[in-house]
Design an enzyme around this catalytic site. Structure first.
Site, short mmCIF file in Angstrom:
data_model
loop_
_atom_site.label_atom_id
_atom_site.label_comp_id
_atom_site.label_asym_id
_atom_site.label_seq_id
_atom_site.Cartn_x
_atom_site.Cartn_y
_atom_site.Cartn_z
CD GLU A 190 -5.06 178.16 63.37
OE1 GLU A 190 -5.22 176.93 63.32
OE2 GLU A 190 -4.05 178.73 62.91
CD GLU B 176 -1.16 180.27 65.80
OE1 GLU B 176 -0.86 179.38 64.98
OE2 GLU B 176 -2.02 180.12 66.69
#
Ligand code: AHR
Length: 517
Positions: free
Chosen positions: A198, A321
């Site tokens: 991220e 994810e």
């Protein structure tokens, strides 16, 4: 009234997805091709264990005095449960945690390891007693491949490069010597490496353009050693950020083995008040499923961008994810992300896996967040007690699809309608395993209606059908430590052979996997 022949024409000619209501009954029609060429990578069945809440500490890695079977401090009932579903890979150490993690803090004698603050997850003290060797020991026990996320946000290319060398090099070098000193003469051959996590957010708040350069720099110094050819995975987009994917494909392209994508299903769509894991109405259930099914749209659109730069599909889309993210259970630390797991979660898992199958030519790896005690967990623990969640059973049923050939499918599904909105009631996938056995997984999302499915299997040769079902009285049902087996797999006998047709009666809110023998 529609006739069957009209419906079949509609199916073959237009491949429309439509709704057919016959009185109160709902029917779906399916055609399955007898052969396919795309392999469903077993790695889409991967999992994720971050240093977050009770995932590692008090999850996989327990107090030495807890009265359960363990090896060192690794909890073996968890290991056994995950081995049963043939977990193919485990992602570690994060998540957001990965970009604050310095691997040298987690090697050598435990008493000498420094303590740090886990700033992302509850501000608790991380004592680094679970580090690189402990993770690789866990993977060995699980018989799965490690997937390590390296620190790009607050690390250096040298730090990542040395971690790779420490784990994979067999020749004479300071890193090899250090590994040997810490008890492992042989290299570990770790192939899957995440280059940051991220990076648009907790991993450094970078722009896609800046991160592309960072990726190239870090990846340059992460070398292949011996048989471990690195599969480097770039930190990818969140949800609908197509610019990120476009930029990475343009600037990095085939310098990466995979490009990741993160998508969480938030029941309310509001990160401030996500909704309860257990107390929800049918409308909230419907809204949640509507959001979960958007994974199909996301993969379709990110893949279309990737196709323009990589038409041969060499770069994998890695959904590392995914899962449902609800409010935490009352009375638990908000930073620990502990949530219960209902039949709704299992329906999300099964539908998402069907979506991954559909895109198996591009999606080669995925990781549900997260395995134990965090978010959409497979396993919950309370001291020495352990339970398997409804989501766990989906991974158990679906393991027959690991590395199997995807069989192309066309289907007409009724709609699941609520208050003027609709979603497809049924989703389905089929595969043929290495022994030529066909498995079909069907999900009925409709909370109130049984669906009759008629499947045309063409030239496929089969004699009989057997199946398993996962369902319960209510979509809100959960397994608890008091009633750990309220939801579990049972034998399914509502499928039968009629000539070469397969007829199935799918109960409301159910998941079925069939085996054609
Ligand atoms: O899975 C929990 C967190 O969600 C991860 O640490 C992060 O990558 C994502 O935002």
């Amino acid at each position: 009234m529609w006739t069957m022949s009209k419906l079949t024409l509609c199916l073959v000619g237009l491949m429309l997805v439509t709704s057919i209501q016959v009185g109160a009954q709902t029917k779906a029609i399916l055609t399955i091709e007898p052969e396919g060429s795309t392999i469903i990578s077993r790695h889409i069945y991967g999992h994720f264990a971050e240093h977050l809440g009770r995932s590692i500490y008090d999850g996989f890695w327990i107090d030495k005095d807890l009265p359960v079977k363990k090896q060192g401090r690794i909890r073996l009932d968890i290991v056994e449960a995950l081995k049963k579903i043939r977990i193919p890979n485990l992602r570690w150490p994060g998540g957001c945690f990965a970009d604050e993690y310095h691997w040298r803090d987690g090697i050598g004698p435990a008493k000498n390891r420094p303590k740090m603050v886990n700033t992302n997850w509850g501000g608790v003290i991380e004592d680094n007693s679970f580090g690189t060797h402990e993770f690789l020991e866990l993977c060995k026990l699980l018989n799965c491949e490690p997937y390590i996320s390296a620190n790009v946000g607050s690390g250096t290319p040298d730090e990542m490069s040395k971690w790779v060398e420490y784990l994979n090099f067999d020749g004479l070098s300071p890193m090899t010597e250090l590994r040997k000193k810490n008890g492992n003469a042989q290299p570990y051959h770790v192939s899957f490496w995440g280059v940051g996590n991220e990076s648009w957010g907790c991993g450094g708040n970078m722009t896609a353009e800046y991160y592309s350069n960072e990726y190239r720099r870090y990846a340059t110094f992460a070398k292949d050693y011996g048989s471990a050819k690195l599969k480097k995975i770039a930190a990818g987009a969140s949800d609908f950020d197509y610019h990120w994917t476009e930029t990475l494909m343009k600037n990095v392209g085939n310098r990466m083995w995979g490009l990741s994508l993160h998508y969480y299903t938030i029941p309310t769509g509001n990160w401030g008040k996500k909704g309860s894991a257990t107390g929800f109405s049918e409308q909230e259930y419907f809204n949640t499923m509507e959001r979960a099914l958007r994974m199909d749209e996301l993969i379709t659109k990110h893949s279309a961008i990737m196709d323009r730069y990589d038409p041969k599909k060499n770069v994998a889309l890695v959904v590392d994810e995914w899962g449902i993210w609800t409010d935490v259970e009352e009375g638990t630390n908000p930073g620990f992300l502990y949530q219960q797991n209902s039949l709704r979660d299992a329906l999300i898992a099964a539908s998402t896996l069907n979506i991954f199958h559909k895109h198996a030519d591009r999606v080669k790896m995925a990781n549900l967040a997260q395995t134990v005690n965090v978010l959409q967990a497979l396993i919950l623990t309370d001291k020495e007690k352990m339970l398997l969640t409804p989501t766990y059973y989906v991974f158990d049923m679906y393991k027959v699809h690991h590395d199997a050939k995807l069989l192309p499918i066309k289907f007409i599904t009724p709609d699941y309608q609520l208050n003027g909105r609709k979603i497809p009631a049924i989703n389905v996938s089929a595969s043929k395993d290495v022994n030529g056995v066909v498995h079909i997984s069907l999900v009925n999302l409709d909370a109130g209606n049984e669906i009759s499915v008629t499947a045309d299997l063409g030239d496929l040769k089969w004699n009989s059908v057997a199946g398993e079902i996962l369902t319960s009285a209510n979509v809100t049902d959960v397994n608890t430590f008091e009633r750990p087996y309220q939801i579990q797999l049972s034998k399914f006998d509502q499928a039968n052979k009629d000539g070469n047709r397969l007829n199935v009666k799918l109960p409301p809110h159910s998941i079925v996997t069939l085996t054609l023998n």
